[in-house]
Design a protein around this motif. Structure first.
Motif, PDB file in Angstrom:
ATOM      1  N   THR A 149       0.762  -1.038   0.587  1.00 52.40           N
ATOM      2  CA  THR A 149       0.092  -0.222  -0.386  1.00 52.40           C
ATOM      3  C   THR A 149       0.858   1.569   0.215  1.00 52.40           C
ATOM      4  O   THR A 149       2.762   1.255   0.314  1.00 52.40           O
ATOM      5  CB  THR A 149      -0.855   0.094   0.777  1.00 52.40           C
ATOM      6  OG1 THR A 149      -0.051   0.105   2.582  1.00 52.40           O
ATOM      7  CG2 THR A 149      -1.976  -1.389   1.396  1.00 52.40           C
ATOM      8  N   CYS A 150       0.287   2.425  -0.244  1.00 48.83           N
ATOM      9  CA  CYS A 150       1.128   3.310  -0.483  1.00 48.83           C
ATOM     10  C   CYS A 150       1.996   4.268   1.069  1.00 48.83           C
ATOM     11  O   CYS A 150       2.649   4.582   0.774  1.00 48.83           O
ATOM     12  CB  CYS A 150      -0.383   4.316  -0.229  1.00 48.83           C
ATOM     13  SG  CYS A 150      -0.374   5.883   0.434  1.00 48.83           S
ATOM     14  N   GLY A 151       1.178   3.599   2.335  1.00 48.41           N
ATOM     15  CA  GLY A 151       1.768   4.013   3.663  1.00 48.41           C
ATOM     16  C   GLY A 151       1.467   5.608   3.737  1.00 48.41           C
ATOM     17  O   GLY A 151       2.127   5.420   5.271  1.00 48.41           O
ATOM     18  N   LYS A 152       0.362   6.406   2.780  1.00 50.25           N
ATOM     19  CA  LYS A 152       1.185   7.679   3.499  1.00 50.25           C
ATOM     20  C   LYS A 152      -0.655   7.878   3.635  1.00 50.25           C
ATOM     21  O   LYS A 152      -1.389   9.121   4.151  1.00 50.25           O
ATOM     22  CB  LYS A 152       1.551   8.901   2.218  1.00 50.25           C
ATOM     23  CG  LYS A 152       3.193   7.950   2.265  1.00 50.25           C
ATOM     24  CD  LYS A 152       3.411   9.046   1.171  1.00 50.25           C
ATOM     25  CE  LYS A 152       5.369   8.255   1.078  1.00 50.25           C
ATOM     26  NZ  LYS A 152       5.243   8.766  -0.602  1.00 50.25           N
ATOM     27  N   CYS A 153      -1.590   7.769   2.743  1.00 49.03           N
ATOM     28  CA  CYS A 153      -2.998   7.715   2.906  1.00 49.03           C
ATOM     29  C   CYS A 153      -3.526   7.732   4.105  1.00 49.03           C
ATOM     30  O   CYS A 153      -2.585   7.222   5.403  1.00 49.03           O
ATOM     31  CB  CYS A 153      -3.627   7.136   2.166  1.00 49.03           C
ATOM     32  SG  CYS A 153      -3.848   5.263   2.020  1.00 49.03           S
ATOM     33  N   PRO A 154      -5.328   8.815   4.160  1.00 47.40           N
ATOM     34  CA  PRO A 154      -5.663   8.128   5.589  1.00 47.40           C
ATOM     35  C   PRO A 154      -6.177   6.656   6.384  1.00 47.40           C
ATOM     36  O   PRO A 154      -5.486   6.436   7.624  1.00 47.40           O
ATOM     37  CB  PRO A 154      -7.273   9.130   5.166  1.00 47.40           C
ATOM     38  CG  PRO A 154      -6.295  10.051   4.396  1.00 47.40           C
ATOM     39  CD  PRO A 154      -5.666   9.326   3.827  1.00 47.40           C
ATOM     40  N   ALA A 155      -6.502   6.236   4.377  1.00 50.01           N
ATOM     41  CA  ALA A 155      -6.301   4.595   5.899  1.00 50.01           C
ATOM     42  C   ALA A 155      -5.074   3.816   5.862  1.00 50.01           C
ATOM     43  O   ALA A 155      -5.148   3.507   6.863  1.00 50.01           O
ATOM     44  CB  ALA A 155      -7.194   4.048   4.060  1.00 50.01           C
ATOM     45  N   CYS A 156      -4.400   4.221   5.294  1.00 46.77           N
ATOM     46  CA  CYS A 156      -2.875   3.675   5.810  1.00 46.77           C
ATOM     47  C   CYS A 156      -2.225   3.647   7.417  1.00 46.77           C
ATOM     48  O   CYS A 156      -2.204   3.098   7.870  1.00 46.77           O
ATOM     49  CB  CYS A 156      -1.513   3.929   4.664  1.00 46.77           C
ATOM     50  SG  CYS A 156      -1.767   3.022   2.625  1.00 46.77           S
ATOM     51  N   VAL A 157      -2.219   5.427   7.174  1.00 44.51           N
ATOM     52  CA  VAL A 157      -1.881   6.116   8.908  1.00 44.51           C
ATOM     53  C   VAL A 157      -2.675   5.315   9.760  1.00 44.51           C
ATOM     54  O   VAL A 157      -2.358   5.012  10.558  1.00 44.51           O
ATOM     55  CB  VAL A 157      -1.287   7.130   9.004  1.00 44.51           C
ATOM     56  CG1 VAL A 157      -0.634   7.722   7.611  1.00 44.51           C
ATOM     57  CG2 VAL A 157      -2.823   8.679   8.267  1.00 44.51           C
ATOM     58  N   ARG A 211      -8.043  -0.706   3.075  1.00 44.39           N
ATOM     59  CA  ARG A 211      -8.875   0.418   2.327  1.00 44.39           C
ATOM     60  C   ARG A 211      -8.317   1.117   1.534  1.00 44.39           C
ATOM     61  O   ARG A 211      -8.799   2.083   0.582  1.00 44.39           O
ATOM     62  CB  ARG A 211      -9.108   1.360   3.751  1.00 44.39           C
ATOM     63  CG  ARG A 211     -10.224   0.090   4.363  1.00 44.39           C
ATOM     64  CD  ARG A 211     -12.242   0.876   4.943  1.00 44.39           C
ATOM     65  NE  ARG A 211     -12.377   0.208   6.034  1.00 44.39           N
ATOM     66  CZ  ARG A 211     -12.757   0.739   7.403  1.00 44.39           C
ATOM     67  NH1 ARG A 211     -13.292   1.966   7.531  1.00 44.39           N
ATOM     68  NH2 ARG A 211     -13.323  -0.089   7.841  1.00 44.39           N
ATOM     69  N   CYS A 212      -6.132   0.827   1.213  1.00 46.09           N
ATOM     70  CA  CYS A 212      -5.657   2.145   1.117  1.00 46.09           C
ATOM     71  C   CYS A 212      -6.602   1.843  -0.487  1.00 46.09           C
ATOM     72  O   CYS A 212      -6.221   0.791  -1.459  1.00 46.09           O
ATOM     73  CB  CYS A 212      -4.232   1.909   0.711  1.00 46.09           C
ATOM     74  SG  CYS A 212      -3.318   2.851  -0.191  1.00 46.09           S
ATOM     75  N   ARG A 213      -6.595   3.374  -1.400  1.00 42.58           N
ATOM     76  CA  ARG A 213      -7.029   3.426  -2.538  1.00 42.58           C
ATOM     77  C   ARG A 213      -6.058   2.835  -4.103  1.00 42.58           C
ATOM     78  O   ARG A 213      -5.990   2.279  -4.966  1.00 42.58           O
ATOM     79  CB  ARG A 213      -7.660   3.902  -3.489  1.00 42.58           C
ATOM     80  CG  ARG A 213      -8.281   4.912  -2.432  1.00 42.58           C
ATOM     81  CD  ARG A 213      -9.417   5.920  -3.017  1.00 42.58           C
ATOM     82  NE  ARG A 213      -9.271   5.994  -4.086  1.00 42.58           N
ATOM     83  CZ  ARG A 213     -10.282   7.256  -5.261  1.00 42.58           C
ATOM     84  NH1 ARG A 213     -10.209   8.318  -4.557  1.00 42.58           N
ATOM     85  NH2 ARG A 213     -10.370   6.541  -6.463  1.00 42.58           N
TER      86      ARG A 213
HETATM   87 ZN    ZN Z   1      -2.698   4.292   1.156  1.00 41.22          ZN
END
Ligand code: ZN
Length: 342
Positions: free
Chosen positions: A92-100, A106-108
């Protein structure tokens, strides 16, 4: 390095065992020397092609990896070269609201190793440092590779989504699948009563060996009738679905009032019908579930290392025989996981 690669979608024989360049890592990534890669139903979808999903070609499949760290990027601090490791399948991106928020499934940008990026059916794979999980020393590489995707998925379904409670009744469909064999163990771990379905009596015996309290042979018995008989006409609190069209009607009809149906897939087809009167009058819940969070996977790995949850390996093939392994998984004759040894 040697790898299993396909350049076009199709039957198992599109998988070729060839020489390809070793992947180059980024500063926050590790290069893992793959020792074992377990197959999942996802590998069959990815190889066959999914409508509306443009898998980058040529492609290396494989989501479940166990191996050793061969190289670490300059920013990597938590693992070292030579260490044994199991990889989390989700990237996952590790930076979006879902990830953090720890809701990384749920990361896009969520994808799996071997899905939209190259996977583990190779001598080496690159992966983010944060995907490195502690290695359960009680397990062989083949056993360790059989854990992540199915146990994470089953845990998220039963615990994260269906919020399984002690003493509840759970119907686990397809006990012979990797995700089914994981679900039986997790449901028992939570103190549930488990009714498992399979297509042969041999598989039902194995399901009992994992803790299932009752078995239903879906080839010779009607699931809803057996569930009604076993539960004194009440039905089950939770149905663990991943089969789809072939079992959907039986699954819905097996639910007790206020029951929850949780599904992570549809291996027999995506079309399903529902009588809305049945849904509202019985106050049912239909829950979708996709993979699981890294936090859930860490919990799973801890329980695996403690021997509380056990991967079920059906058969191991050499990496070069990936096409035969795919064909075997497609035949649904396995009980548990099909694993490639690298
Ligand atoms: Zn993410």
């Amino acid at each position: 390095m040697k790898a299993i690669v396909f350049e076009q979608h199709g039957p198992p024989n599109v998988l070729k065992y060839i020489e390809v360049p070793q992947p180059a890592i980024k500063p926050n990534e590790v290069l893992v020397r793959v020792k074992a890669c377990a197959l999942n139903h996802l590998d069959l979808w990815v190889r066959g092609g999914l409508p509306g999903v443009a898998i980058p070609l040529p492609h290396i499949p494989g989501s479940d990896v166990a191996g050793e760290i061969a190289q670490a990027g300059s920013d990597v601090t938590t693992v070292r070269v030579g260490q044994k490791v199991v990889l989390a399948p989700g990237v996952t991106c590790g930076k979006c609201p879902a990830c953090v928020s720890g809701l990384d499934n749920r990361c896009r940008q969520f994808t799996n190793l071997g899905y939209m990026i190259d996977g583990g059916c190779a001598e080496f794979i690159r992966a983010p440092e944060v995907d490195c999980l502690p290695y359960p020393e009680n397990l062989s590489f083949e056993e360790a590779a059989a854990v992540p995707l199915v146990f994470q998925t089953a845990w998220h379904m039963l615990v994260g989504r269906a919020e399984l409670q002690p003493g509840e009744d759970v119907l686990v469909l397809g006990a012979g699948s990797g995700v089914g064999s994981a679900a039986i163990q997790i449901a028992k771990f939570f103190g549930a009563r488990v009714i498992a379905t399979a297509g042969t009596y041999e598989k039902l015996e194995k399901a009992r060996g994992l803790g299932a309290d009752h078995g239903i042979n879906h080839k010779s018995q009607k699931i809803r009738d057996e569930v009604r008989r076993i539960t004194n006409k009440r039905g089950v609190d939770v149905v663990f679905e991943h089969v789809g069209t072939a079992t959907w009607d039986e699954s819905l009809a097996s639910l007790a009032p206020s029951g929850r149906l949780v599904t992570c897939g549809a291996t027999t087809g995506f079309d399903a019908k529902i009588d809305l009167r049945f849904l509202f009058s019985r106050q049912l819940s239909l829950l979708g579930s996709y993979m699981g969070t890294k936090a859930e996977l860490h919990t799973v790995m801890k329980l695996v290392a403690a021997g509380r949850l056990k991967p079920v390996v059906d058969r191991v093939f050499p990496l070069a025989e990936a096409a035969a392994a795919h064909a075997y998984l497609e035949s649904s004759s396995q009980f548990g996981k099909v694993v490639l040894r690298v």
